[in-house]
Design a protein around this motif. Sequence first.
Motif, PDB file in Angstrom:
ATOM      1  N   ARG A 120       0.827  -1.363   0.015  1.00  0.00           N
ATOM      2  CA  ARG A 120       0.126   0.060  -0.122  1.00  0.00           C
ATOM      3  C   ARG A 120       0.773   1.243   0.092  1.00  0.00           C
ATOM      4  NH1 ARG A 120      -2.311   0.290   5.479  1.00  0.00           N
ATOM      5  NH2 ARG A 120      -0.253   1.279   5.765  1.00  0.00           N
ATOM      6  N   ASP A 121       1.773   1.111   0.840  1.00  0.00           N
ATOM      7  CA  ASP A 121       2.721   2.367   1.114  1.00  0.00           C
ATOM      8  C   ASP A 121       3.577   2.825  -0.305  1.00  0.00           C
ATOM      9  OD1 ASP A 121       1.611   2.789   3.570  1.00  0.00           O
ATOM     10  OD2 ASP A 121       3.436   1.996   4.602  1.00  0.00           O
ATOM     11  N   LYS A 122       4.007   1.638  -0.924  1.00  0.00           N
ATOM     12  CA  LYS A 122       4.709   1.844  -2.041  1.00  0.00           C
ATOM     13  C   LYS A 122       3.986   1.670  -3.344  1.00  0.00           C
ATOM     14  CE  LYS A 122       8.837   1.037   0.384  1.00  0.00           C
ATOM     15  NZ  LYS A 122       9.667   2.479   0.328  1.00  0.00           N
ATOM     16  N   LYS A 123       2.773   1.608  -3.293  1.00  0.00           N
ATOM     17  CA  LYS A 123       1.816   1.501  -4.365  1.00  0.00           C
ATOM     18  C   LYS A 123       2.186   0.639  -5.210  1.00  0.00           C
ATOM     19  CE  LYS A 123       0.207   6.503  -3.975  1.00  0.00           C
ATOM     20  NZ  LYS A 123       0.845   6.663  -2.581  1.00  0.00           N
ATOM     21  N   VAL A 124       2.287  -0.667  -4.855  1.00  0.00           N
ATOM     22  CA  VAL A 124       2.756  -1.721  -5.784  1.00  0.00           C
ATOM     23  C   VAL A 124       1.557  -2.844  -5.927  1.00  0.00           C
ATOM     24  CG1 VAL A 124       4.328  -3.839  -5.845  1.00  0.00           C
ATOM     25  CG2 VAL A 124       5.078  -1.762  -5.348  1.00  0.00           C
ATOM     26  N   PRO A 125       1.118  -3.193  -6.960  1.00  0.00           N
ATOM     27  CA  PRO A 125       0.156  -4.161  -7.197  1.00  0.00           C
ATOM     28  C   PRO A 125       0.763  -5.619  -6.837  1.00  0.00           C
ATOM     29  CG  PRO A 125       0.403  -3.563  -9.500  1.00  0.00           C
ATOM     30  CD  PRO A 125       1.642  -2.646  -8.350  1.00  0.00           C
ATOM     31  N   ALA A 126      -0.147  -6.681  -6.283  1.00  0.00           N
ATOM     32  CA  ALA A 126       0.329  -7.937  -6.365  1.00  0.00           C
ATOM     33  C   ALA A 126      -0.802  -8.954  -6.513  1.00  0.00           C
ATOM     34  CB  ALA A 126       0.961  -8.331  -4.995  1.00  0.00           C
ATOM     35  N   ALA A 127      -0.349 -10.021  -6.708  1.00  0.00           N
ATOM     36  CA  ALA A 127      -1.456 -11.189  -6.535  1.00  0.00           C
ATOM     37  C   ALA A 127      -1.053 -12.324  -5.415  1.00  0.00           C
ATOM     38  CB  ALA A 127      -1.360 -12.057  -8.068  1.00  0.00           C
ATOM     39  N   PHE A 128      -2.129 -12.709  -4.781  1.00  0.00           N
ATOM     40  CA  PHE A 128      -2.003 -13.456  -3.660  1.00  0.00           C
ATOM     41  C   PHE A 128      -2.895 -14.896  -4.053  1.00  0.00           C
ATOM     42  CE2 PHE A 128      -1.314  -9.174  -1.969  1.00  0.00           C
ATOM     43  CZ  PHE A 128      -0.314  -9.648  -0.877  1.00  0.00           C
ATOM     44  N   PHE A 129      -2.185 -15.952  -4.157  1.00  0.00           N
ATOM     45  CA  PHE A 129      -2.697 -17.230  -4.560  1.00  0.00           C
ATOM     46  C   PHE A 129      -3.024 -18.005  -2.927  1.00  0.00           C
ATOM     47  CE2 PHE A 129      -0.623 -15.770  -8.365  1.00  0.00           C
ATOM     48  CZ  PHE A 129      -1.374 -16.363  -9.262  1.00  0.00           C
ATOM     49  N   VAL A 130      -4.342 -18.031  -2.958  1.00  0.00           N
ATOM     50  CA  VAL A 130      -4.821 -18.511  -1.717  1.00  0.00           C
ATOM     51  C   VAL A 130      -5.525 -19.975  -1.780  1.00  0.00           C
ATOM     52  CG1 VAL A 130      -5.250 -16.186  -0.822  1.00  0.00           C
ATOM     53  CG2 VAL A 130      -7.075 -17.346  -1.870  1.00  0.00           C
ATOM     54  N   THR A 131      -5.273 -20.762  -0.847  1.00  0.00           N
ATOM     55  CA  THR A 131      -5.851 -21.979  -0.479  1.00  0.00           C
ATOM     56  C   THR A 131      -7.425 -21.893   0.184  1.00  0.00           C
ATOM     57  OG1 THR A 131      -4.992 -22.448   1.578  1.00  0.00           O
ATOM     58  CG2 THR A 131      -3.747 -23.280  -0.512  1.00  0.00           C
ATOM     59  N   GLY A 132      -8.048 -22.858   0.140  1.00  0.00           N
ATOM     60  CA  GLY A 132      -9.291 -23.352   1.075  1.00  0.00           C
ATOM     61  C   GLY A 132      -8.930 -22.881   2.639  1.00  0.00           C
ATOM     62  N   HIS A 133      -8.007 -23.399   2.866  1.00  0.00           N
ATOM     63  CA  HIS A 133      -7.617 -23.208   4.313  1.00  0.00           C
ATOM     64  C   HIS A 133      -7.514 -21.565   4.780  1.00  0.00           C
ATOM     65  CE1 HIS A 133      -5.451 -23.976   8.025  1.00  0.00           C
ATOM     66  NE2 HIS A 133      -4.785 -22.587   7.992  1.00  0.00           N
ATOM     67  N   TYR A 134      -6.835 -20.969   3.720  1.00  0.00           N
ATOM     68  CA  TYR A 134      -6.560 -19.605   3.826  1.00  0.00           C
ATOM     69  C   TYR A 134      -7.947 -18.803   4.067  1.00  0.00           C
ATOM     70  CZ  TYR A 134      -3.649 -15.326   4.172  1.00  0.00           C
ATOM     71  OH  TYR A 134      -3.257 -14.110   4.558  1.00  0.00           O
ATOM     72  N   LEU A 135      -8.833 -19.199   2.802  1.00  0.00           N
ATOM     73  CA  LEU A 135      -9.987 -18.429   2.907  1.00  0.00           C
ATOM     74  C   LEU A 135     -10.641 -18.549   4.091  1.00  0.00           C
ATOM     75  CD1 LEU A 135     -10.920 -19.622  -0.776  1.00  0.00           C
ATOM     76  CD2 LEU A 135     -10.692 -17.106  -0.010  1.00  0.00           C
ATOM     77  N   LYS A 136     -10.866 -19.804   4.529  1.00  0.00           N
ATOM     78  CA  LYS A 136     -11.649 -20.203   6.092  1.00  0.00           C
ATOM     79  C   LYS A 136     -10.952 -19.619   7.153  1.00  0.00           C
ATOM     80  CE  LYS A 136     -11.594 -24.424   5.672  1.00  0.00           C
ATOM     81  NZ  LYS A 136     -11.720 -26.145   5.746  1.00  0.00           N
TER      82      LYS A 136
ATOM     83  N   GLN B 197      -8.725 -16.946   7.299  1.00  0.00           N
ATOM     84  CA  GLN B 197      -8.459 -15.257   7.128  1.00  0.00           C
ATOM     85  C   GLN B 197      -9.151 -14.607   6.021  1.00  0.00           C
ATOM     86  OE1 GLN B 197      -5.979 -13.905   9.094  1.00  0.00           O
ATOM     87  NE2 GLN B 197      -5.566 -15.780   9.855  1.00  0.00           N
ATOM     88  N   PRO B 198     -10.371 -14.730   6.335  1.00  0.00           N
ATOM     89  CA  PRO B 198     -11.562 -14.032   5.412  1.00  0.00           C
ATOM     90  C   PRO B 198     -11.225 -12.388   5.327  1.00  0.00           C
ATOM     91  CG  PRO B 198     -12.649 -14.644   7.256  1.00  0.00           C
ATOM     92  CD  PRO B 198     -11.335 -15.400   7.209  1.00  0.00           C
ATOM     93  N   GLU B 199     -10.850 -11.887   6.540  1.00  0.00           N
ATOM     94  CA  GLU B 199     -10.766 -10.409   6.486  1.00  0.00           C
ATOM     95  C   GLU B 199      -9.547  -9.977   5.730  1.00  0.00           C
ATOM     96  OE1 GLU B 199     -13.211  -8.500   7.436  1.00  0.00           O
ATOM     97  OE2 GLU B 199     -14.291 -10.050   7.861  1.00  0.00           O
ATOM     98  N   LEU B 200      -8.292 -10.948   5.790  1.00  0.00           N
ATOM     99  CA  LEU B 200      -7.108 -10.328   4.854  1.00  0.00           C
ATOM    100  C   LEU B 200      -7.538 -10.753   3.468  1.00  0.00           C
ATOM    101  CD1 LEU B 200      -4.168 -11.888   7.011  1.00  0.00           C
ATOM    102  CD2 LEU B 200      -4.753  -9.497   6.431  1.00  0.00           C
ATOM    103  N   VAL B 201      -8.162 -11.743   3.064  1.00  0.00           N
ATOM    104  CA  VAL B 201      -8.595 -11.930   1.583  1.00  0.00           C
ATOM    105  C   VAL B 201      -9.255 -10.649   1.320  1.00  0.00           C
ATOM    106  CG1 VAL B 201      -9.918 -13.139   0.082  1.00  0.00           C
ATOM    107  CG2 VAL B 201      -8.585 -14.249   1.922  1.00  0.00           C
ATOM    108  N   LYS B 202     -10.405 -10.304   1.848  1.00  0.00           N
ATOM    109  CA  LYS B 202     -11.173  -8.829   1.686  1.00  0.00           C
ATOM    110  C   LYS B 202     -10.146  -7.764   1.497  1.00  0.00           C
ATOM    111  CE  LYS B 202     -15.483 -10.363   4.164  1.00  0.00           C
ATOM    112  NZ  LYS B 202     -16.360 -10.228   5.322  1.00  0.00           N
ATOM    113  N   ARG B 203      -9.108  -7.603   2.600  1.00  0.00           N
ATOM    114  CA  ARG B 203      -8.286  -6.493   2.373  1.00  0.00           C
ATOM    115  C   ARG B 203      -7.303  -6.448   1.158  1.00  0.00           C
ATOM    116  NH1 ARG B 203      -3.099  -4.859   6.288  1.00  0.00           N
ATOM    117  NH2 ARG B 203      -2.576  -3.101   4.919  1.00  0.00           N
TER     118      ARG B 203
END
Length: 260
Positions: free
Chosen positions: A93-109, A111-117
């Motif tokens: 956010r501070d550096k204004k850099v876009p990224a892609a985060f590849f998530v698993t089902g475990h992560y979705l269940k 850390q839903p708030e981080l996925v939303k972020r």
Amino acid sequence: MKRWVSYMLLTAVLAFSIFPMHTEASPVNGAFHFGFKKSQNGQLPSIDQEGFKSILEHNDAIFLGDTKQKELYLTFDNGYENGYTPAILDVLRDKKVPAAFFVTGHYLKDQPELVKRMAAEGHIVGNHSWSHPDMTRVSNEKLKTELEQVKSEVNRLTGQQATFLRPPRGIFNNRTLAESHAQGYINVFWSLAYKDWDVNVQRGADYARQQVLKQLHPGAVILLHSVSKDNTQALGSIIDEARKQGYAFKSLNELKTKSY
């Protein structure tokens, strides 16, 4: 306790997510482990010697961007949360850099708030399968279920479609690439990586910084793991130094040219 057990099981699975610089074909299912000749001194990496170039090309898989442009594509694998993703997101956010985060089902269940972020701050939430299997060893029906479960949950949480796919552990064959591509997914591999996933073997931010910077090359698709303390501490300086060298960070959505 249940969450702790799930965490430990997934950690054990991801402990085998090694990034070989060579490929091994299985006589059983024709599987390949994605590998490449590392970039040195700004030269381009190569998969020519690995034996799967034609398979990637035929199925429109991504390994590199436009190698004539000093552009970088930053991607993270998020199998589970180790406490560092918020800090990574802060830096991006501070550096204004876009990224892609590849998530698993475990992560979705878990850390839903981080996925939303991730989505709210303009990043791509990609598909890393629901249970992180070797997809060459599951049926087409199971493969579809693995991907659709992630896609559905990502869409529910963020509104994104999660059509960028990173095969678990970089294991694939022609069938898995063809089947997932037919379902509308773009398989995303990488051209810059190092052994960063072992949380018990972290060597410091300077080590991570050196490992990434020495492999920079035009069109690089960078793979990092968000469980790495080293990556988290080094990320800001990696971005700053890459920019000093004339590189710009782009979103996978902007990657239109593939060069092998």
